[in-house]
Design an enzyme around this catalytic site. Sequence first.
Site, PDB file in Angstrom:
ATOM      1  N   SER A 140       0.831  -1.430  -0.197  1.00 18.42           N
ATOM      2  CA  SER A 140       0.085   0.303   0.360  1.00 18.42           C
ATOM      3  C   SER A 140       1.188   1.159   0.209  1.00 18.42           C
ATOM      4  O   SER A 140       0.598   2.682  -0.715  1.00 18.42           O
ATOM      5  CB  SER A 140      -0.451   0.381   1.347  1.00 18.42           C
ATOM      6  OG  SER A 140      -0.076  -0.140   2.498  1.00 18.42           O
ATOM      7  N   HIS A 203       0.924   5.238   3.987  1.00 16.60           N
ATOM      8  CA  HIS A 203       0.469   5.328   2.708  1.00 16.60           C
ATOM      9  C   HIS A 203       0.575   7.657   2.596  1.00 16.60           C
ATOM     10  O   HIS A 203       0.695   7.804   1.740  1.00 16.60           O
ATOM     11  CB  HIS A 203      -1.205   5.664   3.317  1.00 16.60           C
ATOM     12  CG  HIS A 203      -1.520   3.749   3.719  1.00 16.60           C
ATOM     13  ND1 HIS A 203      -2.599   3.805   3.817  1.00 16.60           N
ATOM     14  CD2 HIS A 203      -0.618   3.045   3.204  1.00 16.60           C
ATOM     15  CE1 HIS A 203      -2.976   2.508   4.085  1.00 16.60           C
ATOM     16  NE2 HIS A 203      -1.741   1.599   3.621  1.00 16.60           N
TER      17      HIS A 203
END
Length: 232
Positions: A140, A203
């Site tokens: 991610s 992220h």
Amino acid sequence: MIPLKDDNPTRAVPVITFGIIALNVLAFLYQTTLGSREAQVFLYQFGAIPYELTHFTFVGPLTMESPVPRYLTPVTAMFVHGGLMHLGGNMLYLWIFGNNVEDILGPGKFLVFYLLSGLVAALAQVMVQPASMVPMVGASGAIAGVLGAYFLVFPSARITTLIFFVIFIRVVKIPAGLVLGIWLILQMLSAASNKPGVAWFAHIGGFVAGMVLLFILSARSPSIRRRRPERF
């Protein structure tokens, strides 16, 4: 919101995007062949553990016999996932947004872009939680870099999105700028509230890294502007 696809064709086959997805799937299939303890050891050995990276040591018996040096685990962690939903969600985002970013940069630069985005993402999380002994796993952070680049270059591209609102479910087309902007806001809110279980700062760090790396690695910014969708 769950993105399903984008209306943004590419000029070339995204071989690196396909290859990264294949490596992630193969790694997960290998994990499924392991017993429960062996699978846990696998995550600790190939995941990036902030404490080990900041203290240059191992946290315990699960990582004492790691086949890779500690400083390489931020790379190996990009290809290891904690479960099927974790893998599926990440690969869905990479499938939708990765091909267009690869189309802009070309295969070689896209691979460098992807790996550097993942490394910066891991570094961001390590800086926030340097004493954490929980392994970071998943693609991610690197994929967040892809989202950051897509956000800059294709904000008007339409994303076919599945929307859930209580009992209301509908498939609509939404501009990528809105979809990815909401995604980033949710990451920031989750990081601010310190929700456990997810490396939120990875992220955010990956998203910012992707925007910066796009212009560092793209040889000619005018070519990027020409790739913007004209009719949406």
